[in-house]
Enzyme design. Structure first.
Site, PDB file in Angstrom:
ATOM      1  N   GLY A 519       1.568  35.179 -73.835  1.00  0.00           N
ATOM      2  CA  GLY A 519       0.331  35.952 -73.873  1.00  0.00           C
ATOM      3  C   GLY A 519      -0.863  35.080 -73.584  1.00  0.00           C
ATOM      4  NE  ARG A 520      -2.560  33.478 -68.808  1.00  0.00           N
ATOM      5  CZ  ARG A 520      -2.908  32.334 -68.223  1.00  0.00           C
ATOM      6  NH1 ARG A 520      -4.179  32.146 -67.861  1.00  0.00           N
ATOM      7  NH2 ARG A 520      -2.020  31.385 -68.000  1.00  0.00           N
ATOM      8  N   GLY A 521      -5.499  35.302 -73.399  1.00  0.00           N
ATOM      9  CA  GLY A 521      -6.737  36.053 -73.565  1.00  0.00           C
ATOM     10  C   GLY A 521      -7.908  35.140 -73.348  1.00  0.00           C
ATOM     11  N   GLY A 524      -7.627  31.730 -75.249  1.00  0.00           N
ATOM     12  CA  GLY A 524      -6.643  30.731 -74.902  1.00  0.00           C
ATOM     13  C   GLY A 524      -5.308  31.349 -74.526  1.00  0.00           C
ATOM     14  CE  LYS A 540      -5.932  32.416 -78.678  1.00  0.00           C
ATOM     15  NZ  LYS A 540      -6.656  33.591 -79.173  1.00  0.00           N
ATOM     16  CG  ASP A 636     -10.469  40.482 -77.795  1.00  0.00           C
ATOM     17  OD1 ASP A 636     -10.725  41.549 -77.177  1.00  0.00           O
ATOM     18  OD2 ASP A 636      -9.817  39.553 -77.312  1.00  0.00           O
TER      19      ASP A 636
END
Length: 812
Positions: A519-521, A524, A540, A636
């Site tokens: 996963g990413r956002g 990071g 993370k 978020d």
């Protein structure tokens, strides 16, 4: 140097005794058990029983004794005053007093004992928690839990004239309930209903004289006891043997929340409990189960059912024991009321007038002439005579084919004819609940605790001592000054909160060089890794331009320490961190079912799972906004940040480092950088308005709309609806338009108010709409309230939880 090393080790051992987590056979004077270390417990020598902190609700704990395997509580110290899950402790003072402290601020419970000799607390093999003092090589008992039973009697434990068993309030609320097993004033062992307004004995049957019930009133010693082979004896001549009598087994006699006493047995620790004896075979005999103005019905196949009398509605949708209230007003004019016949319905006790050998019309007149009369009961007794009972209060109602009579309920005549009183009868099955109530305990902040003062002074002393120690040891044992000044201080500060500081090389090895991205956002990239202890973790790696090298390390560590103090079942657990040079990493538990976003795309979520995810997410956001010492905004909330465990319960991730503020700074003008993901961001971000917790409420509403519709907030317009393309690019606008159009069509038509929800529902759960339409409509309405443009028009997350809570059990 050797002496310094020994002193250093002794200091570390002293610290470990204060803060380490372990099970032991006793608690000695001057020591404590900490609620934040649930593994801290006292074990009986044979390991059958444990004593320690037991979760009784959301952030609510009691000090209890329980069977270690398949934990079953048998005693609680503070059932009516649960303590916080933070900074609470059980301490055996050197004065001989055992004290349970709530968040370090006040005492929730104590034994009120004193001793000038050393004392210790042990748990015996029979489940008895004993506080003793050592006096001349002999033990003297100061206090024992067997003298203060709660709802359970263990073999060998006596019920006396000074003690009683009191039921739990419900299966989800362990505070004191309404049912008691006591010796009454006539020395008879009895079951008592002690409700909010009235009390009454319902076992043995009150219409029986003591000798007719097999009891004697002449033994005033008042002692009852059960043994391990299944024999129960009482001084009033009452006794029984269990169905498995004769075999030594684990047993417990319990006063259950439904008003019945039962003996539970099992042969081995891993076996399930089963009922080997119970006092009452017909549950509706128990008083107060369904409250006033109601009836209780029992079917062996379907269980117990509570129903309001015609014309009445449930008074408290949290608990049936509060009964029902009228939806009408009676007039004193007898011509304005009539009587509705309820065959086989008995309202036991609380008779205002009793007459026998009376005609039906005379009995009816007795009630109709009294403005306060609510019903009358007309029955046939064993002497062949008719009896009349008038009622001003309607209690202990039950339907039974064995009742030789009829109850006539008084109702307004004008409303009786159209049948409206009977169309909306409210009822509930099983335990009589409309919705489950779970106990919650808010964490109360204190200004300065003695623990913090002690720890700060201890840290200073230890720091001075280490500085002297380091100056005389070899250079090979020293770390660089930069690491000792920053990293080591951070490690010492965080270690009492239970998570570990990892090196960058450790995490690089765990992730195989950061190769398996999951996963990413904006904050990071998240990688899957296997830690040295073989736990699978989500690691993370924070972006440098977000919380990396540009952020002061002390600030980062301070915020990480706050995250470590958070404790909620719907919040992902943090296991550790890395702060080394420019690298900032967080180590979390790994969720095997992935994110909500992935599951929505694969259509694996039915209605029940979606509803539970919405409710669980609301609960944890309410916790972050309103129950933490710091004011935590997530900033978020989106499906990618809601992870799912094996049973599809939600755990919110990627939180905390978004924004941590003091509660006095909730007008968050200090948030200068826009945070969040397009499609989920509240209007405040765009128009540079003050940022409050309502930004998370807005994002939550968008997520709920996605779960309801199956449409993405970021890709609206890619799917058609009955051949009509959703032209505007916003999910909220599309849903509002659907509701507006359907509502306008409903006017003057036979359409129901839930039709608009049917227009937006995800086809994957559309087949369940007719069964769950009321719950879906509730969830849809809550979501639209959350996405109001005006932040003040949005509810708080605790209000969202309140609105969804009553439908929790109906979401299956």
């Amino acid at each position: 140097m050797a002496l310094s090393l020994i002193l250093h080790v002794l200091l570390l051992l002293s610290l470990s005794f204060q803060f380490s987590s372990s099970s032991s056979s006793s608690l000695n004077s001057g020591f404590s058990l900490c609620v934040e270390k649930l593994e801290d417990s006292i074990l009986s020598p044979d390991g059958v029983f444990s004593a320690g902190f037991y979760a009784v609700g959301e952030n609510a704990y009691a000090f209890a004794v329980w069977f270690t395997r398949n934990p079953t509580v048998v005693w609680m110290a503070n059932r009516d005053q649960p303590i916080n899950g933070k900074r609470s402790s059980l301490s055996l003072l050197k004065t001989g007093n055992l004290v349970l402290s709530d968040a370090g601020q006040f005492n929730a419970w104590s034994t009120d004992t004193t001793s000038s000799s050393p004392t210790y607390l042990i748990l015996n093999n029979n489940g008895n928690l004993v506080l003793s003092e050592l006096y001349s090589n002999e033990s003297n008992v100061l206090w024992q839990s067997f003298d203060f039973p709660t709802d359970t009697l263990l073999p060998g434990q006596q019920l006396t004239r000074y003690t009683k068993l009191v039921s739990d309030r419900s299966s989800t609320n362990h505070s004191s309930g309404f049912y008691k097993l006591v010796f009454d004033d006539d020395n008879i062992l009895s079951l008592l209903y002690d409700g909010p307004d009235v009390s009454s004995i319902y076992w043995p049957a009150q219409w029986l004289l003591s000798w007719e019930a097999g009891r004697t009133t002449y033994n005033s010693s008042r002692i009852a006891v059960i043994d391990s082979i299944g024999t129960f004896n009482s001084t009033d001549n009452f006794g029984f043997i269990t169905s498995d009598y004769g075999v030594v087994m684990q047993r417990r006699l319990k006063m259950d929340p439904d008003g019945n006493i039962r003996v539970y047995s099992r042969q081995h620790q891993n076996d399930p409990w089963y009922v080997s004896w119970q006092a009452i075979s017909s549950p509706c005999i128990v008083h107060g189960l369904c409250g006033a103005n109601s009836t209780c019905t029992h079917d062996p196949r379907e269980g117990r059912k509570c129903s309001c009398l015609p014309g009445y509605r449930v008074k408290n949708h949290s608990d049936w024991s509060y009964g029902c209230e009228p939806r009408f007003q009676l007039s004193c004019d007898r011509n304005e009321s009539t009587f509705f016949k309820l065959p086989d319905v008995e309202l036991y006790g609380y008779d205002y007038i009793y007459k026998k050998n009376i005609s039906f019309s005379d009995c009816e007149n007795e009630c109709s002439q009294d403005c306060e009369c609510r019903a009358f009961q007309y029955s046939f007794n064993n002497d062949g005579l008719f009896q009349c009972y008038t009622k001003k209060v309607l209690l202990n109602g039950r339907r039974s084919p064995n009742f030789r009579g009829t109850t006539y309920l008084r109702l307004p005549k004008t409303r009786r004819n159209n049948g409206s009183f009977f169309a909306d009868e409210e009822s509930a099955q099983e335990n009589g609940r409309v919705c489950s109530v779970k106990l919650e305990r808010a964490y109360t902040k204190r200004h300065v605790s003695s623990f913090v003062k002690f720890f700060l002074w201890f840290s200073i002393a230890l720091g001075v001592f280490e500085a002297l120690f380091i100056s005389i040891t070899s250079c090979s044992l020293m770390r660089t000054k930069q690491k000792s000044d920053v990293n080591q201080q951070g490690y010492n500060f965080l270690s009492p909160f239970g998570f570990r500081k990892y090196t960058y090389s450790e995490l690089k090895q765990a992730t195989k060089g950061f190769t398996e991205e999951i996963g990413r956002g904006a904050g990071g990239i998240v990688y899957k890794g296997v830690l040295p202890d073989q736990r699978i973790a989500a690691i993370k790696k924070l972006n440098n331009d977000n919380i990396g090298a540009k952020r002061d390390e002390a600030e980062f560590l301070a915020e990480v320490s706050i995250i470590g103090k958070l404790n909620h079942m719907n919040l992902i657990e943090m296991w550790g961190y890395c702060a080394e040079g420019k690298h900032r990493l967080l180590v979390y538990e790994f969720m095997e079912n992935g994110s909500l976003a992935e599951n929505l795309k694969s259509n694996t979520l039915g209605w029940t799972k979606r509803y539970n995810i919405a409710l669980g997410t609301a609960r944890v956001l309410a916790y972050l906004h309103e129950e933490c010492l710091e004011w935590i905004l997530h900033c978020d909330i989106k499906p990618q940040n809601i992870l799912l465990v094996s049973n599809y319960q939600p755990k919110v991730a990627d939180f905390g480092l978004s924004k941590l503020l003091n509660r006095n700074e909730q007008n968050a003008q200090s948030i200068s950088m826009i945070r969040g993901t397009r499609g989920y961001m509240a209007p405040e971000w765009v128009f540079n308005l003050p940022i409050t917790s309502k930004v998370d409420v807005y994002s939550y509403g968008i997520v709920v709309l996605e779960m309801l519709t199956g449409r993405s907030a970021t890709t609206m317009g890619s799917r058609s609806d009955e051949g009509e393309e959703a032209q505007n690019g916003r999910l909220v606008t599309w849903v509002r338009e659907k509701r507006k159009r359907t509502t306008s069509l409903e006017e003057g038509s036979s359409l129901t108010s839930s039709c608009w929800v049917e227009k937006i529902i995800d086809p994957a759960i559309g087949s369940q709409f007719e069964v769950k339409k009321m719950k879906m409509e509730t969830l849809a309405s809550v979501a639209l309230n959350c996405v109001e443009d005006d932040k003040d028009a949005r509810p708080t997350m605790s209000q969202v939880v309140e609105m969804l809570q009553c439908h929790e059990n109906d979401a299956s």
